[in-house]
Design a protein around this motif. Structure first.
Motif, PDB file in Angstrom:
ATOM      1  N   GLY A  71       0.805  -1.224   0.110  1.00  0.00           N
ATOM      2  CA  GLY A  71       0.106   0.058  -0.027  1.00  0.00           C
ATOM      3  C   GLY A  71       0.935   1.188   0.094  1.00  0.00           C
ATOM      4  N   LEU A  72       0.234   2.383  -0.167  1.00  0.00           N
ATOM      5  CA  LEU A  72       1.005   3.641  -0.480  1.00  0.00           C
ATOM      6  C   LEU A  72       1.365   4.083   0.927  1.00  0.00           C
ATOM      7  N   GLN A  73       1.266   3.520   1.862  1.00  0.00           N
ATOM      8  CA  GLN A  73       1.641   4.043   3.324  1.00  0.00           C
ATOM      9  C   GLN A  73       3.138   3.872   3.502  1.00  0.00           C
ATOM     10  N   VAL A  74       3.716   2.859   2.797  1.00  0.00           N
ATOM     11  CA  VAL A  74       4.971   2.663   2.906  1.00  0.00           C
ATOM     12  C   VAL A  74       5.769   3.828   2.716  1.00  0.00           C
ATOM     13  N   TRP A  75       5.263   4.623   1.584  1.00  0.00           N
ATOM     14  CA  TRP A  75       6.021   5.763   1.257  1.00  0.00           C
ATOM     15  C   TRP A  75       5.172   7.045   1.690  1.00  0.00           C
ATOM     16  N   GLY A  76       4.190   6.903   2.433  1.00  0.00           N
ATOM     17  CA  GLY A  76       3.650   8.124   3.330  1.00  0.00           C
ATOM     18  C   GLY A  76       4.208   8.387   4.236  1.00  0.00           C
ATOM     19  N   ASN A  77       4.792   7.284   5.096  1.00  0.00           N
ATOM     20  CA  ASN A  77       5.497   7.684   6.431  1.00  0.00           C
ATOM     21  C   ASN A  77       6.937   7.743   6.108  1.00  0.00           C
ATOM     22  N   GLU A  78       7.478   9.103   6.768  1.00  0.00           N
ATOM     23  CA  GLU A  78       8.989   9.046   6.476  1.00  0.00           C
ATOM     24  C   GLU A  78       9.533   9.196   7.979  1.00  0.00           C
ATOM     25  N   TYR A  79      10.843   8.822   8.242  1.00  0.00           N
ATOM     26  CA  TYR A  79      11.376   8.553   9.459  1.00  0.00           C
ATOM     27  C   TYR A  79      12.756   9.399   9.252  1.00  0.00           C
ATOM     28  N   TYR A  80      13.190   9.656  10.608  1.00  0.00           N
ATOM     29  CA  TYR A  80      14.155  10.812  10.960  1.00  0.00           C
ATOM     30  C   TYR A  80      14.884  10.417  12.270  1.00  0.00           C
ATOM     31  N   THR A  81      16.017  10.717  12.252  1.00  0.00           N
ATOM     32  CA  THR A  81      16.886  10.909  13.664  1.00  0.00           C
ATOM     33  C   THR A  81      17.031  12.337  14.100  1.00  0.00           C
ATOM     34  N   LEU A  82      16.815  12.705  15.303  1.00  0.00           N
ATOM     35  CA  LEU A  82      16.981  13.735  15.553  1.00  0.00           C
ATOM     36  C   LEU A  82      18.222  13.987  16.099  1.00  0.00           C
ATOM     37  N   VAL A  83      19.117  14.944  15.530  1.00  0.00           N
ATOM     38  CA  VAL A  83      20.647  14.960  15.946  1.00  0.00           C
ATOM     39  C   VAL A  83      20.925  16.372  16.510  1.00  0.00           C
ATOM     40  N   LYS A  84      19.998  17.346  16.578  1.00  0.00           N
ATOM     41  CA  LYS A  84      20.303  18.706  16.946  1.00  0.00           C
ATOM     42  C   LYS A  84      18.756  19.334  17.672  1.00  0.00           C
ATOM     43  N   GLY A  85      18.640  19.819  18.701  1.00  0.00           N
ATOM     44  CA  GLY A  85      17.440  20.346  19.143  1.00  0.00           C
ATOM     45  C   GLY A  85      16.591  19.045  20.112  1.00  0.00           C
ATOM     46  N   GLU A  86      15.743  19.674  20.834  1.00  0.00           N
ATOM     47  CA  GLU A  86      15.066  18.648  21.651  1.00  0.00           C
ATOM     48  C   GLU A  86      13.618  18.060  20.817  1.00  0.00           C
ATOM     49  N   LYS A  87      13.522  16.907  21.506  1.00  0.00           N
ATOM     50  CA  LYS A  87      12.351  15.994  20.917  1.00  0.00           C
ATOM     51  C   LYS A  87      11.181  16.660  21.731  1.00  0.00           C
ATOM     52  N   THR A  88      10.443  16.748  20.897  1.00  0.00           N
ATOM     53  CA  THR A  88       9.106  17.357  21.507  1.00  0.00           C
ATOM     54  C   THR A  88       7.658  16.868  20.897  1.00  0.00           C
ATOM     55  N   GLU A  89       6.816  16.892  22.048  1.00  0.00           N
ATOM     56  CA  GLU A  89       5.320  16.438  21.557  1.00  0.00           C
ATOM     57  C   GLU A  89       4.829  17.336  20.587  1.00  0.00           C
ATOM     58  N   PRO A  90       3.717  16.767  20.005  1.00  0.00           N
ATOM     59  CA  PRO A  90       3.205  15.443  20.306  1.00  0.00           C
ATOM     60  C   PRO A  90       3.910  14.211  19.590  1.00  0.00           C
ATOM     61  N   PHE A  91       3.859  13.190  20.412  1.00  0.00           N
ATOM     62  CA  PHE A  91       4.678  11.892  20.259  1.00  0.00           C
ATOM     63  C   PHE A  91       3.336  10.864  19.726  1.00  0.00           C
ATOM     64  N   ASP A  92       3.644   9.894  18.904  1.00  0.00           N
ATOM     65  CA  ASP A  92       2.883   8.915  18.625  1.00  0.00           C
ATOM     66  C   ASP A  92       2.848   7.814  19.544  1.00  0.00           C
ATOM     67  N   SER A  93       2.174   6.569  19.284  1.00  0.00           N
ATOM     68  CA  SER A  93       2.260   5.555  19.976  1.00  0.00           C
ATOM     69  C   SER A  93       3.611   4.860  20.242  1.00  0.00           C
ATOM     70  N   LYS A  94       4.517   4.859  19.379  1.00  0.00           N
ATOM     71  CA  LYS A  94       5.729   4.389  19.660  1.00  0.00           C
ATOM     72  C   LYS A  94       6.668   5.602  20.322  1.00  0.00           C
ATOM     73  N   GLY A  95       6.291   6.733  20.530  1.00  0.00           N
ATOM     74  CA  GLY A  95       6.986   7.554  21.249  1.00  0.00           C
ATOM     75  C   GLY A  95       8.101   8.434  20.140  1.00  0.00           C
ATOM     76  N   TYR A  96       7.532   8.456  18.853  1.00  0.00           N
ATOM     77  CA  TYR A  96       8.185   9.242  17.945  1.00  0.00           C
ATOM     78  C   TYR A  96       7.616  10.774  17.651  1.00  0.00           C
TER      79      TYR A  96
END
Length: 290
Positions: free
Chosen positions: A253-278
């Motif tokens: 399904g197209l969701q495989v390309w709709g969801n895009e993932y990132y590593t934060l290397v500068k700055g603070e991780k900030t809400e809102p978070f999803d169910s996995k804490g992303y």
């Protein structure tokens, strides 16, 4: 919701035309549609890329060496599909830095390739853009360029060095990441229909698949995935419509390309978070009043 991100600014630094669409197409389309200013910097024209369209084989570097001009045109069409109006080549010249080809190949030794570029001079070219655009968020590759391509590694080095040298302080910097769990899901789905994904038996076989612990943010760009697919089709010399990227879409399904993932290397991780804490919003926590 439209224009709710007016005043927010994002900068993406990529090595070749098509890298931006594969890695960040949905993210770019999403934030552009929401009113953010999205700037793409492409470092080379991708002259050494493999031409996947037989009728265009004459464009290849070993033939007429005119693939770069063609890929510039493909990129323009892709940017229109994603709704991106601010696109630049590093140094302001489409021919300043040439595609270096894969690691260890003959093109690596050419003096005009990006891999051979002086880091300080190349990063100065990007500093000029950063100080003009004043991005709140920057996206580029990790330290191995995702899978070891010299131009991806150099783009990472240039982006990170420029962020250190610029007068403007970029609040959040992200690196692209492809989580192993998502890749494995794709491989399993392809096996069920008697196919494969780049010939891999398991996600660990693919150099760009990283442990899920590297994922800090996921952008849900599924509302804009059709624009991403149109942009992928625009890069016709590099992405086959019946190849593994589109086959993955057909089976997952197209969701495989709709969801895009990132590593934060500068700055603070900030809400809102999803169910996995992303993180769900790359601009979360950004101060746009400065």
């Amino acid at each position: 919701m439209l224009n709710s991100y007016k005043g927010y600014r994002m900068l993406l630094v990529h090595a070749h035309p098509d890298d931006e669409t594969i890695n960040n197409g949905s993210t770019m389309a999403l934030y552009a549609a929401l009113g953010a200013e999205v700037t793409l910097v492409t470092c080379t024209r991708g002259e050494e890329g493999e031409v996947l369209v037989p009728d265009l084989a004459h464009l290849a570097a070993h033939a007429t060496d005119s693939l770069g001009d063609h890929r510039v045109q493909e990129l323009a069409v892709a940017m229109k599909a994603l709704g991106i109006s601010d696109h630049r080549f590093l140094g302001g010249d489409t021919k300043k830095y040439r595609d270096s080809g894969m690691m260890g190949t003959e093109p690596n030794n050419r003096p005009d390739v990006f891999w051979q570029a002086d880091l300080e001079r190349a990063s100065d070219d990007l500093v000029a853009i950063i100080d003009e655009v004043k991005p709140h968020v920057m996206i580029t590759y990790d330290e191995i360029g995702g899978y070891g391509h010299p131009d991806h590694i150099q783009a990472h080095r240039v982006a990170m060095r420029a962020s250190e040298k610029s007068h403007w302080d970029i609040e959040k910097i992200y690196w692209n990441v492809m989580p192993r769990s998502v890749i494995q899901e794709g491989i399993d789905a392809m096996k069920e229909v008697g196919s494969d994904f780049f010939g891999a038996e398991k996600a660990e076989d693919l150099p760009f698949a990283k442990d899920d612990s590297f994922v800090h943010a996921m952008v849900d760009g599924n509302a804009y995935v059709e624009q991403k697919m149109d942009a992928m089709r625009a890069h016709a010399t590099q992405i086959e419509v019946d190849g593994p990227f589109f086959a993955l879409s057909n089976n997952l399904g197209l969701q495989v390309w709709g969801n895009e993932y990132y590593t934060l290397v500068k700055g603070e991780k900030t809400e809102p978070f999803d169910s996995k804490g992303y993180e769900q919003d790359l601009f979360a926590g950004v101060d746009i009043t400065r």
